[in-house]
Enzyme design. Structure first.
Site, PDB file in Angstrom:
ATOM      1  N   GLY A 287      -6.155  -0.391   9.852  1.00 35.41           N
ATOM      2  CA  GLY A 287      -6.191  -0.670   8.416  1.00 35.41           C
ATOM      3  C   GLY A 287      -6.034  -2.147   8.114  1.00 35.41           C
ATOM      4  O   GLY A 287      -6.370  -3.009   8.927  1.00 35.41           O
TER       5      GLY A 287
ATOM      6  N   HIS B 157      15.288  -1.305   6.218  1.00 38.39           N
ATOM      7  CA  HIS B 157      14.134  -1.854   5.502  1.00 38.39           C
ATOM      8  C   HIS B 157      13.925  -1.033   4.240  1.00 38.39           C
ATOM      9  O   HIS B 157      13.090  -0.156   4.170  1.00 38.39           O
ATOM     10  CB  HIS B 157      12.897  -1.787   6.393  1.00 38.39           C
TER      11      HIS B 157
END
Length: 321
Positions: A12, A176
């Protein structure tokens, strides 16, 4: 001695930038794997055709076969759905855990001696899953988050103070997510504490407000990009961050980079992947650097770790269900 080999799982947006950066820096030959027929082949051909212009000599290959990642020195995993506006990273866990399971099995079969960097979200859960399935040593399976989160924090500080980003030192710890821990106390411009510079500029009270705004923007920075793009998530900065980690391992640079590592007592955490400063060299994570947190920082770290634990627990329930 032949060139190094880097394999990218996922073709991607991030994968494309990763491939280009690997080529431009001549880090090694690059293989891009993706299940979409023709897509990785097309991207790699496109980048390869720029080689006479950019002046790099590496081999670039796109594939749908995990066999082609055999012999990799570094594997970087970006496979998975990206966030869309209104989604948290955690919303991706059910879908991306299935994808990561397949990816990890491919790595286990063909590239179990590589150094693996996970970028796929939700990061802390995906790196945990990959390490469990591959059974690889934990110091060779890590997540990329802290380099990016710290870079965002540094950028906001540099822009606020009107200085070069090269002279800003700052770091985030923890998971995160929205509970990450940007370390204000250690943020500096060429050794000068950022808070001192903000106080000179604004006065003590206003300086606190400005720093708090930068901390909050850092925590929500990924969502800010998602909201603007509307159709995906950040890809330039995550790719650059992963390349910094890969280069440190490939060239044995021993850089100290915030890395999502499996902790065994460090910072009071056992058995969970959490972002901490680590020395990255030829053998992977060579050392985790510990230091004392003050009461406020420790409270934020505890909250961030609790969020990671909740995420991993939800992953376990999904896998069992």
């Amino acid at each position: 001695m032949g060139r190094k080999k880097i394999s990218l799982i996922g073709g991607g947006q991030i994968g494309g930038v990763l491939a280009q950066l690997c080529a431009l820096r001549e880090l090694g030959d690059v293989v891009m794997f993706d299940i979409v027929e023709g897509m990785p082949q097309g991207k790699m051909l496109d980048i390869a055709e720029a080689s006479p212009v950019d002046g790099f000599d590496v081999c670039l290959q796109g594939t749908q076969d995990y066999k082609d990642i055999a012999g990799s020195d570094v594997v970087i995993v970006t496979a998975g759905l990206p966030r869309k506006p209104g989604m948290s990273r955690d919303d991706l866990i059910a879908t991306n855990s299935k994808i990561m399971t397949s990816v990890a099995e491919g790595i286990k079969q063909y590239a179990s001696n590589a150094f693996v960097i996970i970028i796929s979200n939700p990061l802390d859960a995906m790196v945990t899953l990959c390490q469990k399935i591959t059974g690889m040593p934990a110091n060779r399976v890590v997540g990329q988050a802290g380099v990016l989160d710290s870079a965002r924090f540094k950028a906001f500080i540099a822009w606020e103070l009107g200085v070069s980003v090269k002279d800003v030192s700052a770091m985030t710890l923890g998971g995160h997510g929205d509970d990450m821990v940007p370390l204000v106390r250690y943020a500096a411009v060429n050794g000068i504490p950022v808070m001192e510079l903000l106080e000179q500029k604004y006065g003590a009270e206003k300086a606190k407000e400005v720093m708090e705004a930068m901390v909050n923007r850092t925590r929500l920075a990924g969502g800010e990009v998602v909201a603007l793009l509307k159709t995906g998530s950040a890809f330039y900065s995550p790719a650059s961050s992963a390349i910094a980690m890969a280069e440190s391992v490939l060239k044995d640079q021993k850089r100290v980079l915030p890395t999502c590592c499996l902790l065994n007592g460090e910072f009071g955490v056992n058995g969970y992947y959490v972002g901490v400063p680590a020395v990255l060299g030829a053998s992977g994570v060579e050392k985790i650097l510990q230091f004392k947190l003050d009461a406020t920082e420790q409270a934020m770290m505890d909250k961030s770790v609790a969020a990671v634990k909740g995420l991993v627990d939800s992953l376990d329930s999904i896998l069992k269900g």
